[in-house]
Design a protein around this motif. Structure first.
Motif, PDB file in Angstrom:
ATOM      1  N   GLY A 148       0.766  -1.133  -0.069  1.00  0.00           N
ATOM      2  CA  GLY A 148      -0.027   0.067   0.066  1.00  0.00           C
ATOM      3  C   GLY A 148       0.832   1.239  -0.021  1.00  0.00           C
ATOM      4  O   GLY A 148       1.905   1.477   0.457  1.00  0.00           O
ATOM      5  N   ALA A 149       0.261   2.325  -0.652  1.00  0.00           N
ATOM      6  CA  ALA A 149       0.919   3.574  -0.853  1.00  0.00           C
ATOM      7  C   ALA A 149       2.389   3.421  -1.216  1.00  0.00           C
ATOM      8  O   ALA A 149       3.325   4.055  -0.624  1.00  0.00           O
ATOM      9  N   ALA A 150       2.579   2.662  -2.275  1.00  0.00           N
ATOM     10  CA  ALA A 150       4.195   2.544  -2.973  1.00  0.00           C
ATOM     11  C   ALA A 150       5.014   2.229  -1.749  1.00  0.00           C
ATOM     12  O   ALA A 150       6.193   2.454  -1.842  1.00  0.00           O
ATOM     13  N   GLY A 151       4.339   1.179  -1.109  1.00  0.00           N
ATOM     14  CA  GLY A 151       5.582   0.600   0.118  1.00  0.00           C
ATOM     15  C   GLY A 151       5.576   1.524   1.221  1.00  0.00           C
ATOM     16  O   GLY A 151       6.190   1.024   2.216  1.00  0.00           O
ATOM     17  N   ALA A 152       4.971   2.652   1.319  1.00  0.00           N
ATOM     18  CA  ALA A 152       4.986   3.663   2.714  1.00  0.00           C
ATOM     19  C   ALA A 152       4.740   2.981   3.720  1.00  0.00           C
ATOM     20  O   ALA A 152       5.118   3.326   4.768  1.00  0.00           O
TER      21      ALA A 152
ATOM     22  N   THR B 294      -0.285   1.991 -12.881  1.00  0.00           N
ATOM     23  CA  THR B 294       0.666   1.895 -11.922  1.00  0.00           C
ATOM     24  C   THR B 294       0.584   1.375 -10.745  1.00  0.00           C
ATOM     25  O   THR B 294      -0.593   0.523 -10.217  1.00  0.00           O
ATOM     26  N   THR B 295       1.707   1.418  -9.849  1.00  0.00           N
ATOM     27  CA  THR B 295       1.687   0.716  -8.505  1.00  0.00           C
ATOM     28  C   THR B 295       1.669   1.831  -7.590  1.00  0.00           C
ATOM     29  O   THR B 295       2.166   1.918  -6.313  1.00  0.00           O
ATOM     30  N   GLY B 296       0.911   2.920  -7.735  1.00  0.00           N
ATOM     31  CA  GLY B 296       1.004   4.137  -6.809  1.00  0.00           C
ATOM     32  C   GLY B 296       2.286   5.086  -7.233  1.00  0.00           C
ATOM     33  O   GLY B 296       3.118   4.837  -7.950  1.00  0.00           O
TER      34      GLY B 296
ATOM     35  N   TYR C   3      -2.571   0.487  -8.688  1.00  0.00           N
ATOM     36  CA  TYR C   3      -2.962  -0.713  -8.120  1.00  0.00           C
ATOM     37  C   TYR C   3      -2.117  -1.172  -7.063  1.00  0.00           C
ATOM     38  O   TYR C   3      -1.146  -0.428  -6.561  1.00  0.00           O
ATOM     39  N   GLU C   4      -2.167  -2.414  -6.417  1.00  0.00           N
ATOM     40  CA  GLU C   4      -1.377  -2.513  -5.172  1.00  0.00           C
ATOM     41  C   GLU C   4       0.050  -2.849  -5.185  1.00  0.00           C
ATOM     42  O   GLU C   4       0.808  -3.190  -4.240  1.00  0.00           O
ATOM     43  N   GLY C   5       0.221  -3.388  -6.426  1.00  0.00           N
ATOM     44  CA  GLY C   5       1.621  -3.867  -6.540  1.00  0.00           C
ATOM     45  C   GLY C   5       1.528  -4.503  -7.904  1.00  0.00           C
ATOM     46  O   GLY C   5       0.873  -4.501  -8.769  1.00  0.00           O
ATOM     47  N   GLU C   6       2.839  -5.210  -8.331  1.00  0.00           N
ATOM     48  CA  GLU C   6       3.283  -5.598  -9.850  1.00  0.00           C
ATOM     49  C   GLU C   6       2.176  -6.981 -10.155  1.00  0.00           C
ATOM     50  O   GLU C   6       1.679  -6.883 -11.164  1.00  0.00           O
ATOM     51  N   GLY C   7       1.945  -7.573  -8.869  1.00  0.00           N
ATOM     52  CA  GLY C   7       1.113  -8.746  -9.273  1.00  0.00           C
ATOM     53  C   GLY C   7      -0.394  -8.376  -9.892  1.00  0.00           C
ATOM     54  O   GLY C   7      -0.752  -8.837 -10.647  1.00  0.00           O
ATOM     55  N   PRO C   8      -1.154  -7.328  -8.973  1.00  0.00           N
ATOM     56  CA  PRO C   8      -2.351  -7.003  -9.178  1.00  0.00           C
ATOM     57  C   PRO C   8      -2.281  -6.025 -10.547  1.00  0.00           C
ATOM     58  O   PRO C   8      -3.363  -6.301 -11.180  1.00  0.00           O
ATOM     59  N   VAL C   9      -1.312  -5.523 -10.732  1.00  0.00           N
ATOM     60  CA  VAL C   9      -1.412  -4.638 -11.937  1.00  0.00           C
ATOM     61  C   VAL C   9      -1.260  -5.586 -13.323  1.00  0.00           C
ATOM     62  O   VAL C   9      -1.695  -5.195 -14.332  1.00  0.00           O
TER      63      VAL C   9
END
Lengths: 348, 499, 145
Positions: A80-84, A166-168, A193-199
């Protein structure tokens, strides 16, 4: 009834008092911390969702490191939030080496994008940079765009028509997107999206038209024919996908930003005791070196790095300078990299 | 022929047979204990089985997966504490059954229909995996939105007459679910500047508090007033005719369960909730009203959440995409053993696919055997005096919420939810909608915003609801459900009947 | 007195929704009128909650039958003291470790709830502490505070 309550309260109070003293002389000094480390499970926090490159690397590496260090490494995803979210979480835990951050390059941009106050430079210390890789621009196999030029031209003709997953903010795709928009004047609509998998899933399902993920995450789908990789963001084709053209073939002007790419690393809280950090680095170094893990890296299409210490710090700094200034010049950042004393990389 | 051979591997190899059995049994226990989740169990096994053969590791992990999802229903029925999010829906009618002395029947029914659901999940996995995975990846954000909204409509039936309070509770749940950093916009929401809240509120903690702790406190009343003692009716094993009555329902919800389980963005908990909703809509003559111990109300969610396991394995094995947190760990297991889960997996290692199908079938068979055998052990919990049971459950709830993240803060959260849940019960605020909101809120939020971002303005966004077949069907189902829950529909139906 | 009591739930609901709405309004990095923004959906939810609160406030309640479901002050006190014991237990857990804290809590609470003989009380307490410890700590490697 009243009497009973009184007795209970007394028991509790006595118990509490008894413990207070116990705790006071239970203090241990730093050396003991190092020599007894690890005495409990180590938490590995993965900053991306299940199925992405960071996830796969972390989960493959964990059992090998467990053997080295002699304690369980419990891997968890906090996407979430680009890993933040994961970065903040690890930062909030005590600096005892029991919570590690398995992350990619994203925190390098948190400050300029005003996502979070955290940065690798100020809040963390690298345990090891495991590997690096390259970004690939991918479309679905039935997409009308056969090469990057066609895609870019289409995005220029019909601005905001094509959807770029994108992933955020600050994720790999958003930097690649900045590159395309800044240098090539193409315009896309973005959906995070939440990450590379979901995107990747969204691209498979046709929900987005184009995205950019780590070569490793897309490789299987490219080989199976589900995805077509239009270009790899590097100045030459890479070994794992030799047929995919480099982005500079079509657009040499991108060249000045290269080499640039994602990396996978393990970080610990900055105040982690030196002895503990050394133990961790040693364990990870040995684990990454095993043929077993190298094979996984090869399978993933990632390049073996395994660097630590000052070398690792320099590598991360250089990556930050490139990404932050590139996004800033593309007008994508909230704040100037100068505010955070991020040095600009001079063109060679 | 080759397929049959691979399929039979776990049946004929004594070691694998044993591992599946042991895994299933351990899973039932793990699932039944609030605070120990299937995900934790499978993650533990991943590190434990690192040096094992791939087949051995998978056999054990699959056993724990099936056993664990099933085990969650034990605690849901007996002590109103769902062992895992996917058994939340089982509490709605399972616990009332248990309160009416029918705990044994509830446990038996859920075992049998978990088995049926599980087997249907495996059959779909075996015969239609590529087709289902195509449907699953074509499931767009709008479809997730509609699915989550359909789930939210359950509020109506969970509110027990207090609609305004129920909707309010669901709204509060949604807000609780949204607490933390916003994964789309990047800002933080409802964190009041607190860093602790940045990570959001763990929803298992919320469930442990709202169901577990609140129920303990509520039960205290009976201890205080020396009120009713738990009863346990003598129940004979249900007859075949009785079971056959529920077969059509269980088949329908199982198919639903497989499809929802296969979606990368939805899992067993949503399958169980929608299964419950479906049962409520279609059951013609339930033995009692739903929410008061209807048999259909325990059968549907359990069949759905067990069939969702087969569903979750579909995108994993066909595309390398995890359908839920547990299958994500399976991906790790495959990688560790040198395989590359992805679209080519089935082609390259077809034997593995059939071995997994075989192990899953076996796990379901063991689930049925163990499930029925241990009923009489589990049932004793009901007869334990409350003075002993409640303190012990309180300890498990506390330790369980701590164990989720090794965090004492989570325990305080659980206590907070516990006291809120208790007062809600006292003041007749339904608690279930709150949990519904926590589970579905984030899904509604992200899918709505992604769908909106993917379209040009409001008009385009709305048109999107009718111009793709899956979405159109879901839209129709959604409006039909709303329509059928309002008074107009009932009046219309009555009029038609008169005519 | 009765009027205040019957209005209380509605008032609480309205206050809670207003707090949420105000938080949604002041949310950073989010435009409340942008449906794709972070605060649009929460604001919408808070409005729905507000409407529910107002409805409840003006709703005429069918008189709930007292007696069976109602709580007497004595019962309240009994329950809340037990809850306080749980809170103290959690508090103790982080100070005096799992074993003593859990044992004290179990013995004390069973004593508090009455009707359990001392022998049974100790037996069950020690038994559960050991089983829970083995399960969580030995098997799942959970480190107790």
């Amino acid at each position: 009834m009243k009497k009973n309550i009184l007795i209970i309260i007394i028991i509790f109070v006595l118990a509490a008092c008894g413990s207070e003293t116990e705790n006071a002389d239970g203090q241990v000094d730093n050396e003991d911390v190092t020599s007894s480390y690890p005495e409990k499970n180590i938490d590995g926090i993965i900053m991306w969702g299940e199925g992405g490159a960071t996830d796969i690397i972390g989960r493959t590496l964990a059992p090998i490191v467990e053997d080295e260090i002699g304690s369980s490494l419990v891997m968890q995803n906090k996407a979430g939030a680009a890993g933040a979210i994961a970065t903040q979480y690890v930062y909030d835990q005590s600096a005892d080496g029991y919570t590690l951050l398995f992350g990619a390059e994203n925190p390098n941009l948190y400050q300029v994008l005003d996502i979070s106050e955290r940065s690798y430079q100020e809040d963390f210390v690298p345990v090891s940079i495991i590997a690096n890789s390259f970004a690939g621009i991918i479309v679905k196999e039935d997409s009308p765009y056969e090469n990057l030029e066609e895609l870019v031209d289409a995005a220029k003709e019909n601005p905001n028509e094509l959807i770029f997953g994108t992933t955020g903010e600050g994720g790999l795709p958003s930097v690649v997107l900045a590159m395309l928009q800044n240098e090539l004047k193409s315009e896309f609509r973005t959906v995070p999206y939440e990450g590379e998998g979901p995107v990747s899933t969204a691209l498979l399902g046709g929900e987005v038209d184009v995205t950019s993920v780590t070569v490793s995450a897309a490789q299987e789908y490219v080989e199976s024919g589900d995805f077509r990789m239009l270009a790899v963001v590097n100045d030459e084709p890479i070994d794992s996908l030799p047929d995919v053209p480099a982005i500079t073939d079509a657009y040499p002007e991108i060249g000045k930003y290269l080499p640039w790419g994602p990396f996978q690393a393990v970080f610990a809280h900055k105040d982690t005791p030196t002895g503990v950090l050394e133990k961790l680095t040693e364990a990870f170094e040995t684990a990454i070196e095993t043929d077993e893990f190298k094979e996984t890296l090869a399978n993933l299409g990632m390049e073996y790095m395994n660097i630590s210490g000052q070398e690792a710090i320099d590598f991360v700094d250089q990556n930050r300078s490139t990404s932050a200034w590139m996004l800033y010049e593309a007008g994508e950042t909230e704040k100037s990299p100068e505010e955070f004393n991020i040095p600009k990389v001079e063109e060679e | 022929m080759e397929i049959l051979q691979d399929f039979l591997v776990p049946f004929l190899n004594f070691r694998l047979l044993f591992l599946v059995a042991a895994g299933t049994f351990a899973g039932i226990i793990i699932g039944a204990i609030p605070g120990l989740s299937v995900t934790m169990g499978v993650a533990l096994l991943l590190s434990l089985t690192y040096s094992w053969e791939l087949y051995d590791a998978l056999a054990l992990m699959l056993g724990v997966y099936f056993g664990g999802v099933f085990g969650g229903s034990r605690a849901a029925i007996l002590i109103n504490m769902p062992g895992s999010p996917s058994s939340v829906a089982t509490t709605f009618d399972g616990y009332p059954m248990s309160q009416k002395g029918e705990a044994k029947l509830a446990l038996t029914l859920t075992t049998i229909f978990s088995f049926i659901g599980g087997i249907i999940g495996v059959i779909v996995l075996a015969v239609a995996a590529p087709l289902v995975s195509q449907i699953a990846i074509n499931f767009a954000q709008r479809d997730y939105l509609l699915l989550a909204m359909l789930g939210l409509l359950l509020v109506g039936s969970l509110s027990k007459g207090a609609n305004a309070k129920g909707i309010f509770a669901a709204g509060a749940g949604i807000i609780v679910g949204l607490v933390g950093m916003d994964s789309i916009g990047g800002g933080s929401r409802f964190t009041f500047g607190s860093l602790q809240l940045m990570n959001g509120v763990n929803f298992v903690v919320a469930i442990l508090g709202l169901f577990g702790m609140a129920e303990i406190l509520y039960q205290m009343k009976n201890v205080a007033s020396k009120g009713k003692v738990s009863i346990l009716k003598k129940t004979a094993f249900p007859t075949i005719a009785f079971l056959l009555k529920f077969l059509p329902l269980s088949l329908r919800v199982s198919i639903m369960g497989v499809l929802i389980g296969a979606l990368p963005g939805a899992g067993g908990e949503i399958a169980a909730l929608l299964g419950y909703d479906h049962a409520k809509q279609t059951a013609k003559k339930p033995n009692r009203p739903f929410g008061e111990g209807a048999h259909e109300g325990v059968i549907a969610p359990e069949a759905a959440n067990n069939s969702a396991i087969g569903g979750a394995l579909i995108p994993l094995l066909t595309l390398g995409i995890p359908g839920d947190a547990v299958t994500a760990i399976f991906i790790g297991a495959l990688f560790i053993h040198g395989l590359q889960p992805g679209p080519l997996l089935m082609e390259q290692s077809g034997d593995l696919f059939w071995m997994i199908v075989g192990s899953a079938t076996l796990a379901n068979i063991f689930l049925l055997i163990f499930g029925l055998l241990v009923v009489s052990i589990f049932i004793r919990i009901v007869t334990v005096p409350k003075q002993i049971l409640l303190p012990v459950i309180a300890v498990i709830t506390v330790i369980g919420s701590y164990a989720l993240n090794n965090s004492v803060t989570d325990v305080y959260w659980m206590l907070g939810f516990g006291i809120v849940g208790f007062f809600m019960k006292v003041h007749k605020f339904p608690v279930a909608p709150l949990v519904l909101g926590i589970i579905l809120g984030p899904l509604v939020d992200t899918s709505f915003r992604r769908a909106y971002m993917g379209s040009e303005g409001m008009g385009d966004f709305l048109i999107g609801f009718v111009n793709s077949p899956i979405t159109l069907i879901l839209t129709i189902v959604f409006f039909f459900t709303i329509f059928s829950q309002t008074n107009i529909f009932t009046k219309l139906k009555n009029k038609l009947k008169k005519v | 007195m009765y009027a205040i009591k019957s209005l209380a739930p509605g008032m609480v609901m309205i206050i809670v929704s207003l707090v949420i709405l105000s938080q949604a309004l002041v949310m950073e990095r989010a435009d409340i009128f942008d449906p794709a923004g972070g605060s649009f959906f929460p604001a919408l939810i808070s409005l729905i909650m507000l409407i529910c609160g107002i409805t409840v406030l003006f709703q005429k309640y069918p008189q709930t039958e007292h007696g069976e479901e109602g709580f007497t002050a004595k019962e309240y006190r009994f329950i809340l003291i037990f809850f306080a014991m749980v809170v103290v237990y959690v508090f103790l857990l982080s100070i005096i470790t799992f074993f003593p804290a859990t044992l004290i809590f179990l013995v004390a609470s069973m004593f508090y709830l009455k009707d359990v003989s001392w022998k049974l009380n100790f037996l069950v307490s020690i038994g559960s502490v050991i089983v829970i410890y083995l399960l969580f700590s030995e098997l799942f490697n959970i480190i107790f505070p």
